[in-house]
Enzyme design. Structure first.
Site, PDB file in Angstrom:
ATOM      1  N   TYR A  26       0.841  -1.195   0.000  1.00 41.12           N
ATOM      2  CA  TYR A  26       0.000   0.000   0.000  1.00 41.12           C
ATOM      3  C   TYR A  26       0.879   1.249   0.000  1.00 41.12           C
ATOM      4  O   TYR A  26       0.608   2.215  -0.709  1.00 41.12           O
ATOM      5  CB  TYR A  26      -0.918  -0.007   1.215  1.00 41.12           C
ATOM      6  CG  TYR A  26      -1.900  -1.162   1.212  1.00 41.12           C
ATOM      7  CD1 TYR A  26      -3.064  -1.102   0.459  1.00 41.12           C
ATOM      8  CD2 TYR A  26      -1.644  -2.312   1.937  1.00 41.12           C
ATOM      9  CE1 TYR A  26      -3.951  -2.167   0.448  1.00 41.12           C
ATOM     10  CE2 TYR A  26      -2.527  -3.380   1.937  1.00 41.12           C
ATOM     11  CZ  TYR A  26      -3.680  -3.300   1.192  1.00 41.12           C
ATOM     12  OH  TYR A  26      -4.545  -4.363   1.184  1.00 41.12           O
ATOM     13  N   ASN A  28     -12.494  -1.049  -5.502  1.00 42.30           N
ATOM     14  CA  ASN A  28     -12.126  -1.449  -6.862  1.00 42.30           C
ATOM     15  C   ASN A  28     -13.283  -2.151  -7.576  1.00 42.30           C
ATOM     16  O   ASN A  28     -13.707  -3.211  -7.146  1.00 42.30           O
ATOM     17  CB  ASN A  28     -10.919  -2.394  -6.765  1.00 42.30           C
ATOM     18  CG  ASN A  28     -10.474  -2.903  -8.112  1.00 42.30           C
ATOM     19  OD1 ASN A  28     -10.953  -2.441  -9.133  1.00 42.30           O
ATOM     20  ND2 ASN A  28      -9.566  -3.845  -8.093  1.00 42.30           N
ATOM     21  N   CYS A  41      -5.789  -5.817  -7.548  1.00 44.97           N
ATOM     22  CA  CYS A  41      -5.691  -5.355  -6.169  1.00 44.97           C
ATOM     23  C   CYS A  41      -5.207  -6.460  -5.234  1.00 44.97           C
ATOM     24  O   CYS A  41      -4.736  -6.184  -4.144  1.00 44.97           O
ATOM     25  CB  CYS A  41      -7.029  -4.812  -5.689  1.00 44.97           C
ATOM     26  SG  CYS A  41      -8.357  -5.999  -5.823  1.00 44.97           S
ATOM     27  N   HIS A  42      -5.312  -7.702  -5.685  1.00 43.73           N
ATOM     28  CA  HIS A  42      -4.847  -8.790  -4.825  1.00 43.73           C
ATOM     29  C   HIS A  42      -3.332  -8.794  -4.701  1.00 43.73           C
ATOM     30  O   HIS A  42      -2.786  -9.447  -3.836  1.00 43.73           O
ATOM     31  CB  HIS A  42      -5.327 -10.123  -5.386  1.00 43.73           C
ATOM     32  CG  HIS A  42      -4.875 -10.393  -6.789  1.00 43.73           C
ATOM     33  ND1 HIS A  42      -5.497  -9.843  -7.893  1.00 43.73           N
ATOM     34  CD2 HIS A  42      -3.846 -11.127  -7.260  1.00 43.73           C
ATOM     35  CE1 HIS A  42      -4.861 -10.257  -8.977  1.00 43.73           C
ATOM     36  NE2 HIS A  42      -3.857 -11.031  -8.633  1.00 43.73           N
ATOM     37  N   GLU A  65      -0.687 -17.403  -8.999  1.00 43.86           N
ATOM     38  CA  GLU A  65       0.273 -16.666  -9.821  1.00 43.86           C
ATOM     39  C   GLU A  65       1.696 -17.125  -9.531  1.00 43.86           C
ATOM     40  O   GLU A  65       2.512 -17.236 -10.428  1.00 43.86           O
ATOM     41  CB  GLU A  65       0.128 -15.162  -9.587  1.00 43.86           C
ATOM     42  CG  GLU A  65      -1.212 -14.627 -10.049  1.00 43.86           C
ATOM     43  CD  GLU A  65      -1.244 -13.104 -10.108  1.00 43.86           C
ATOM     44  OE1 GLU A  65      -0.265 -12.470  -9.710  1.00 43.86           O
ATOM     45  OE2 GLU A  65      -2.279 -12.576 -10.566  1.00 43.86           O
TER      46      GLU A  65
END
Length: 149
Positions: free
Chosen positions: A85, A106, A114-115, A140
DNA sequence: AACGTACACTTAT
DNA sequence: ATAAGTGTACGTT
């Protein structure tokens, strides 16, 4: 052009997408599916392909607002890596708290990843079950390790 | 239009 | 561990 809705599976969840052509208007997660399809890119992403959904267009990044600036910064975070952040705040000239708010609101998760934004000292929060954030991140990470899948 | 409160945080005691 | 600082949005005067 008319906006159509559809869903596709991601693990235990469904991703609902409202979109037309190459523009994504809204994304959300749910336990249940709805009829209709989603953009091919999203389908492939959910299937574990390594690709960046930030190439999709969304109105949320086109505005001249603080949130838009933040969203554009978030889109720069590559597949499989994370930012904090604080970093996003520094990169978009605002404060970490605001970044959190922007993430919470979002409209298009995945398209705006945003993850991938975590807290300086932990994983941070997520509006939908935190479980989804973790699942996305681990998917990912796995995808990168394997090359493609 | 001002005011208070709430935030998916951070940094310094 | 706790508290002070932070910028923006949103509901209530």
């Amino acid at each position: 052009m008319e906006i159509i809705g559809g869903s596709c599976r991601f693990g235990l969840w469904f991703v609902h997408v409202w979109w037309n052509d190459k523009t994504v208007h809204r994304v959300r997660f749910s336990r249940t599916g709805i009829p209709g399809g989603v953009p091919e890119l999203i389908q492939r992403y959910c299937a574990g392909h390594v690709l960046n959904l930030s190439q999709l267009d969304t109105p949320a990044i086109r505005e001249d607002t603080v949130y838009s600036r933040i969203y554009r910064a978030v889109q720069q975070v590559p597949y499989g890596s994370t930012s904090t952040y604080g970093e996003i705040a520094a990169g978009s000239g605002t404060s970490p708290r605001v970044v959190g708010q922007a993430m919470a609101r979002n409209p298009v998760p995945l398209v705006i990843p945003c993850h991938r934004i975590v807290a300086a000292g932990g994983i941070g929060g997520f509006s939908s079950p935190l479980e989804i954030k973790e699942a996305l991140l681990s998917m990912e990470k796995k995808g990168l390790r394997k090359g493609v899948k």
